[in-house]
Design a protein around this motif. Sequence first.
Motif, PDB file in Angstrom:
ATOM      1  N   SER A 179       0.972  -1.225   0.004  1.00  0.00           N
ATOM      2  CA  SER A 179      -0.116   0.056   0.131  1.00  0.00           C
ATOM      3  C   SER A 179       0.838   1.282  -0.020  1.00  0.00           C
ATOM      4  CB  SER A 179      -0.975   0.079   1.082  1.00  0.00           C
ATOM      5  OG  SER A 179      -0.025   0.205   2.481  1.00  0.00           O
ATOM      6  N   ALA A 180       0.288   2.626  -0.103  1.00  0.00           N
ATOM      7  CA  ALA A 180       1.076   3.743  -0.092  1.00  0.00           C
ATOM      8  C   ALA A 180       1.758   3.810   1.306  1.00  0.00           C
ATOM      9  CB  ALA A 180       0.068   4.882  -0.432  1.00  0.00           C
ATOM     10  N   SER A 181       1.224   3.496   2.466  1.00  0.00           N
ATOM     11  CA  SER A 181       1.791   3.366   3.487  1.00  0.00           C
ATOM     12  C   SER A 181       3.127   2.671   3.552  1.00  0.00           C
ATOM     13  CB  SER A 181       0.895   3.498   4.658  1.00  0.00           C
ATOM     14  OG  SER A 181       0.099   4.589   4.796  1.00  0.00           O
ATOM     15  N   GLN A 182       2.714   1.290   3.421  1.00  0.00           N
ATOM     16  CA  GLN A 182       3.925   0.308   3.433  1.00  0.00           C
ATOM     17  C   GLN A 182       4.984   0.547   2.531  1.00  0.00           C
ATOM     18  OE1 GLN A 182       1.230  -2.993   2.224  1.00  0.00           O
ATOM     19  NE2 GLN A 182       1.008  -3.651   4.271  1.00  0.00           N
ATOM     20  N   ALA A 200      12.172   8.673  -4.515  1.00  0.00           N
ATOM     21  CA  ALA A 200      11.826   7.356  -4.761  1.00  0.00           C
ATOM     22  C   ALA A 200      10.269   7.105  -4.357  1.00  0.00           C
ATOM     23  CB  ALA A 200      12.423   6.357  -3.766  1.00  0.00           C
ATOM     24  N   THR A 201       9.750   8.112  -3.485  1.00  0.00           N
ATOM     25  CA  THR A 201       8.210   8.160  -3.082  1.00  0.00           C
ATOM     26  C   THR A 201       7.318   9.364  -3.732  1.00  0.00           C
ATOM     27  OG1 THR A 201       8.874   9.513  -1.179  1.00  0.00           O
ATOM     28  CG2 THR A 201       8.933   7.304  -1.107  1.00  0.00           C
ATOM     29  N   GLY A 202       7.981  10.514  -4.120  1.00  0.00           N
ATOM     30  CA  GLY A 202       7.341  11.416  -4.681  1.00  0.00           C
ATOM     31  C   GLY A 202       6.451  11.386  -5.619  1.00  0.00           C
ATOM     32  N   LEU A 206       1.543  11.214  -2.333  1.00  0.00           N
ATOM     33  CA  LEU A 206       2.140  12.302  -1.164  1.00  0.00           C
ATOM     34  C   LEU A 206       2.194  11.472   0.086  1.00  0.00           C
ATOM     35  CD1 LEU A 206       2.715  15.185  -0.655  1.00  0.00           C
ATOM     36  CD2 LEU A 206       0.256  15.555  -0.136  1.00  0.00           C
ATOM     37  N   THR A 207       1.124  10.471   0.364  1.00  0.00           N
ATOM     38  CA  THR A 207       1.369   9.717   1.694  1.00  0.00           C
ATOM     39  C   THR A 207       2.410   8.743   1.597  1.00  0.00           C
ATOM     40  OG1 THR A 207      -1.068   9.408   1.497  1.00  0.00           O
ATOM     41  CG2 THR A 207       0.187   7.899   2.745  1.00  0.00           C
TER      42      THR A 207
END
Length: 334
Positions: A179-182, A200-202, A206-207
């Motif tokens: 998931s986004a949080s994971q 790597a996350t952007g 956003l989460t």
Amino acid sequence: MVRKILPGLLLCAAVTAAAAGLEYVEAALFGRAWLESLVLAILLGTALRTLTPLSARWDAGIHFSAKTLLELAVLLLGATVSAGALLANGWMLLAGIAGVVVLAISCSYAIGRLSGLSAKLALLIACGNSICGNSAIAAVAPVIDADGEDVAASISFTAVLGVIVVLLLPLAMPLLSLSASQYGVFAGLTVYAVPQVLAATGAVSLTSAHVGTLVKLVRVLMLGPVVLLLSLFGPQTGDAPRPRVRLSALVPWFIAGFLALMALRSAGLLPPALLKPAQAASSFLTVMSMAALGLGVDARSVLRAGGRVTMVVVLSLLVLCAISLGLIHFLHIA
């Protein structure tokens, strides 16, 4: 000072503009940008550094963009993040991050020693891999009295591998069904540097960016206790006195600033009108720093790092990924 950094600063701005232009063209041709400007800036910068000889006149501005601009980007990001994103997963996550760092350092050091590396070189690679890449190597090196060759060997491949991880890590999200949080937690635990976590996350969500940055900053804060312990018990050469540990090496100013802005945001003390400008400025400075990061990496340096060092760094990273996934599943992070 301005005249010294201006050429490299303008070069980074040019790479940033080219990356933004390519992203726009992608969106126009394919309906979406498959490669975000963050990633394109790294690729363009790395290609330029590898294929074109850049004189020393560019270095000051590139270093300024890669260091100072990214530190400002991270600081401003604190204004857009609420501590609830991290604390929602409970204090067990904070303890888990510390545990991952300790276990990863131990495993990486063991891999290095079993591969025939010296104790100091193995320790430099272990700390760089497990905490925050070149920043950790630079902080640990004087504490254990590491020589220049060990520092250069540990940094040379880490710089290249850090870029490779940023480019490949987003593929882990669908492959591992995260998931986004994971994914944010996974990126925060495995990517070397704070700005690389943003890269790597952007492009994912956003989460993921918020969670990944928070997890990464907690991981970076582990540098303080690690450096302190190594200053007391780490390997030394001869009878030379152990160097004093500076507070700035334990808690960098931009991390302190990020935490301060995050605390103000969490307490509702920042005007809402400042949040969007802060996020926009942080995003722009991040892309600029990614261009500088690429311009500082010569892909050919991976060939000069040495087979054993390369093997140790790669194996250490794979172990860190496995430990991080284990923590995510153990804590049942949604």
